[in-house]
Design an enzyme around this catalytic site. Structure first.
Site, PDB file in Angstrom:
ATOM      1  CE  LYS A 196     -27.525  -0.561  19.330  1.00 39.79           C
ATOM      2  NZ  LYS A 196     -26.383  -0.848  20.197  1.00 39.79           N
ATOM      3  CE  LYS A 249     -26.517   3.158  18.439  1.00 40.34           C
ATOM      4  NZ  LYS A 249     -25.700   2.355  19.296  1.00 40.34           N
TER       5      LYS A 249
HETATM    6  C1  PBG Z   1     -22.910  -1.570  20.918  1.00 40.20           C
HETATM    7  C2  PBG Z   1     -23.124  -0.274  20.274  1.00 40.20           C
HETATM    8  C3  PBG Z   1     -23.147  -0.030  18.911  1.00 40.20           C
HETATM    9  C4  PBG Z   1     -23.247   1.353  18.771  1.00 40.20           C
HETATM   10  C5  PBG Z   1     -23.313   1.900  20.037  1.00 40.20           C
HETATM   11  N1  PBG Z   1     -23.269   0.867  20.975  1.00 40.20           N
HETATM   12  C6  PBG Z   1     -22.991  -0.953  17.775  1.00 40.20           C
HETATM   13  C7  PBG Z   1     -24.020  -1.954  17.491  1.00 40.20           C
HETATM   14  O1  PBG Z   1     -25.061  -2.048  18.132  1.00 40.20           O
HETATM   15  O2  PBG Z   1     -23.765  -2.720  16.577  1.00 40.20           O
HETATM   16  C8  PBG Z   1     -23.249   2.096  17.474  1.00 40.20           C
HETATM   17  C9  PBG Z   1     -22.897   3.523  17.556  1.00 40.20           C
HETATM   18  C10 PBG Z   1     -22.529   4.148  16.265  1.00 40.20           C
HETATM   19  O3  PBG Z   1     -22.707   3.582  15.174  1.00 40.20           O
HETATM   20  O4  PBG Z   1     -22.057   5.277  16.336  1.00 40.20           O
HETATM   21  N2  PBG Z   1     -23.843  -2.073  21.704  1.00 40.20           N
END
Ligand code: PBG
Length: 326
Positions: A196, A249
């Site tokens: 991520k 992601k």
């Molecule tokens: C939180 C989380 C996020 C997303 C999914 N889980 C936000 C972040 O990490 O700031 C983002 C998903 C999206 O943008 O659709 N842990």
């Protein structure tokens, strides 16, 4: 006619049936996972302005939404909770009667076939908006592990099929696996957000879940967009710690990462998350009349699959399932 081309690639493009025969990648509703936001406060529920077509649900509207999801042909959902109140430790994330355990029970009551995946993170629940407990300039990794393990146990005991830790804490898969096994939840699996990135494409999600960090950013725990070899290390650690599925992601700006993780871990189911910013960019251009919503959404999804994803988490999932079926 000796200089007439012997090979004419267009021979297999002449009709829809020939193109279907030649097609290498297929997208089906089974590949799609639909994210759902569930808000503990009724007054806050409703449309999310930066994500056209996406709603914040309440426990009441969730039941009918699950029927719509199933009627569209989808078979799995990913849940995000927004608590009535936030605090420094994100207590709402691991409360046994918190919004997510309640939502899981509600879904399992109304439809016992849909796969329920619970996102596990603190950022929607903390008043500072970080995914863990801040200490000095950074996030206390190990103190956070204890809290997210508690959250995962609460979601597993409520009936989640899979938990999806998204906080990018080191050792999160191993810590949660031990906690689940210790509480007799051995059959609850992991969809790990292994890779991520610290991406700016999460902007609309942070509006939706009101979880933008109040100070600093997430760069001390999420990955640098410049890196791909590091992604393989992240994925390897999660596999070693017991992840059942991996995730990359965001998706479309990181197709090379999806391909590399796919090649390095051919045995692992791999998901990709087409995040909020990817969704909203396409929606915004379509609203201007600059892009064809349906065509571009489906093209982006097939591209993510072609890169190597088995599953795609997407806010387009419900529409895409309908488009694919009809
Ligand atoms: C939180 C989380 C996020 C997303 C999914 N889980 C936000 C972040 O990490 O700031 C983002 C998903 C999206 O943008 O659709 N842990």
């Amino acid at each position: 006619m000796s200089d007439s081309p012997r090979h004419r690639m267009r021979r297999l493009r002449r009709t829809p049936a020939l193109r279907a025969m030649r097609r290498e990648t297929r997208l089906t509703p089974d590949d799609l996972i639909y994210p759902l936001f569930i808000d503990e406060l009724k007054e806050r529920a409703g449309p999310i302005s930066s994500m056209p077509g996406v709603q914040r649900h309440t426990l009441d509207t969730l039941a009918s939404e699950i029927e719509h999801v199933a009627a569209a042909g989808l078979r799995s959902v990913l849940l995000f909770g927004i608590p009535a109140e936030k605090d420094a430790r994100g207590s709402g994330a691991f409360a046994e009667d918190g919004i997510i355990p309640k939502a899981i029970r509600r879904i399992r009551e109304v439809n016992d076939e849909v796969v329920v995946i619970a996102d596990v993170c603190l950022c929607e629940y903390t008043d500072h908006g970080h995914c863990g407990i801040p200490r000095e300039e950074t996030i206390d990794n190990d103190a956070t592990l204890e809290l997210i393990a508690k959250a995962a146990v609460a979601y597993a005991q409520a009936g989640a099929h899979l938990v999806a830790p998204s906080g990018m804490m080191d050792g999160m898969v191993g810590a949660i696996r031990s906690a689940l096994d210790g509480r007799d939840c051995r059959d609850v699996g992991f969809l790990s957000y292994a890779v991520k990135y610290a991406s700016s494409f999460y902007g609309p999600f942070r509006d939706a879940a009101d979880c933008a960090p109040k100070f600093g950013d997430r760069k001390t725990y999420q990955m640098d967009p410049a890196n791909v070899r590091e992604a393989l290390a992240e994925a390897r650690l999660d596999v070693e710690e017991g992840a059942d599925m991996l995730m990359v992601k965001p998706a479309l700006p990181y197709l090379d990462v999806i391909q590399r993780v796919r090649d390095a871990f051919p045995e692992m189911p791999l998901a990709a998350y087409q995040v909020s910013g990817e969704y909203s960019m396409i929606q915004a251009a379509a609203q201007q009349g600059w892009l064809d919503l349906r065509a571009v959404a489906l093209e982006s999804l097939i591209s993510i699959k072609r890169a190597g994803a088995d599953m795609i988490i997407s806010y387009f999932a419900k529409d895409a399932a309908r488009w694919l079926r009809g």
